[in-house]
Design a protein around this motif. Sequence first.
Motif, PDB file in Angstrom:
ATOM      1  N   SER A  62      27.811  16.614  -6.752  1.00 13.02           N
ATOM      2  CA  SER A  62      27.045  15.429  -6.364  1.00 13.02           C
ATOM      3  C   SER A  62      25.912  15.167  -7.359  1.00 13.02           C
ATOM      4  CB  SER A  62      26.478  15.585  -4.952  1.00 13.02           C
ATOM      5  OG  SER A  62      25.507  16.617  -4.887  1.00 13.02           O
ATOM      6  N   GLY A  69      31.220   7.891  -6.353  1.00 10.91           N
ATOM      7  CA  GLY A  69      30.191   8.409  -5.449  1.00 10.91           C
ATOM      8  C   GLY A  69      30.430   8.025  -4.008  1.00 10.91           C
ATOM      9  N   TYR A  97      31.348  10.950  -1.418  1.00 13.20           N
ATOM     10  CA  TYR A  97      30.186  11.374  -0.625  1.00 13.20           C
ATOM     11  C   TYR A  97      29.711  10.314   0.371  1.00 13.20           C
ATOM     12  CZ  TYR A  97      29.972  15.113  -4.066  1.00 13.20           C
ATOM     13  OH  TYR A  97      30.281  16.188  -4.856  1.00 13.20           O
TER      14      TYR A  97
END
Length: 433
Positions: free
Chosen positions: A214, A63, A67
């Motif tokens: 996501s 993650g 992102y």
Amino acid sequence: MTPPPVDAPAGVEALPLPGASTLQRARRPGIHGRGARLALIGPAFVACIAYVDPGNFATNIAGGSKYGYMLLWVLLGANLMAMLIQNLSAKIGIATGKNLPELCRAHFPRPVTWGLWVQAELIAMATDLAEFVGAAIALNLLFNIPLLPSGLITAVAAFGILGLQSRGYRRFELAIIGFLAVILLGFLYDTLRIGFDAGEAAKGFVPHFDGSDSILLATGILGATVMPHVIYLHSALTQNRVQATDDVERRLLLRFNRIDVSIAMTLAGIINMSMLIIAASLFFGNGPDVDTIEKAHAGFKELVGPSAAVAFALALLASGFASSSVGTYAGQVVMQGFIARAVPLAVRRAVTMTPALIVLAIGVDPSKALVISQVVLSFGIPFALVPLVLLTRRKDIMGALVNRRLTTVVAGFVAAIISALNLFLLIDTFGLI
């Protein structure tokens, strides 16, 4: 006079209790409950090790690398959910003297109970996959041991840690707390070495997504943080730890339990956020995504130095060893509670660890297997959480510790959010939208 140890779930070593005088000491003038707090702190730390297992490493690193700080809000929300859920799980053990699977067997129809047991066993296998693969990767990174032998070493280590129960619940809990300290110190060291942009990190607490990928990672993070098997386990850890004689003592136990959960889950939250922040600071926007633990370890070594890479690998190893022993303990509670059966610990461990050993043996990408296992775990959360909410709202079961209406509403909302997120993931994965 100290009472004898209370019977543990079948197949699990009986854990000696701190003694009935614990509560009495808490109420004596001059002590102010300090001694009792120390005696009662522990169950939440055993549960919280599952919230920082190797699956968290995989999802948080993926993650942060892909992102940046964007999914920090998911970690914060998951940690707040975990505090609520673990408080409810511990409360049901204190209020009833039984664990959640036992209460499901007593109050739900048999087909429902058996269905819950089957899914819980599948979740146990997904849990073992994350724990064994993570520890195997750590041993490989630290000592260059091949993955399959590393998985077998992890199994031996898990049995050794569980063996501490025969010497009393405190030794087992202290061992788990020691592993948690290694994980925490490892990530604090790396965070201090790397540094990060606090202003940019703060923006990550504003809820938003960036496409279906996501959401997949967010679901994985949620599954890695809120763990179904410790929802069952925590109720077993508190069900007869101290025998309360009346509602006043039960409320006192519940107050100490809230302290226990708050401290343990706060530490777990700090560790998880540190993982994502480190990955975002080092890897986001700096070339290809670092989507495996091995790449993260190499990145630490190249960008920060060998000591940071060693700290990372040691934290991963501690996580794998501790969480695998806690997972075995939870599996015994699940089987004994739902179907009143138990199998020898070695047999149970052999069955649940088989998928993990197959993954290690055939060469499946271990980090990708870790992320997928966490998504599977997320689908198991409602099957543990919904029964917990339904039972804790019933006064005939909980007595004076029954949920307040607001608590039930919030817990129901949490279950609905998790279920909706999983449904969206399922629809998106199979291209139904």
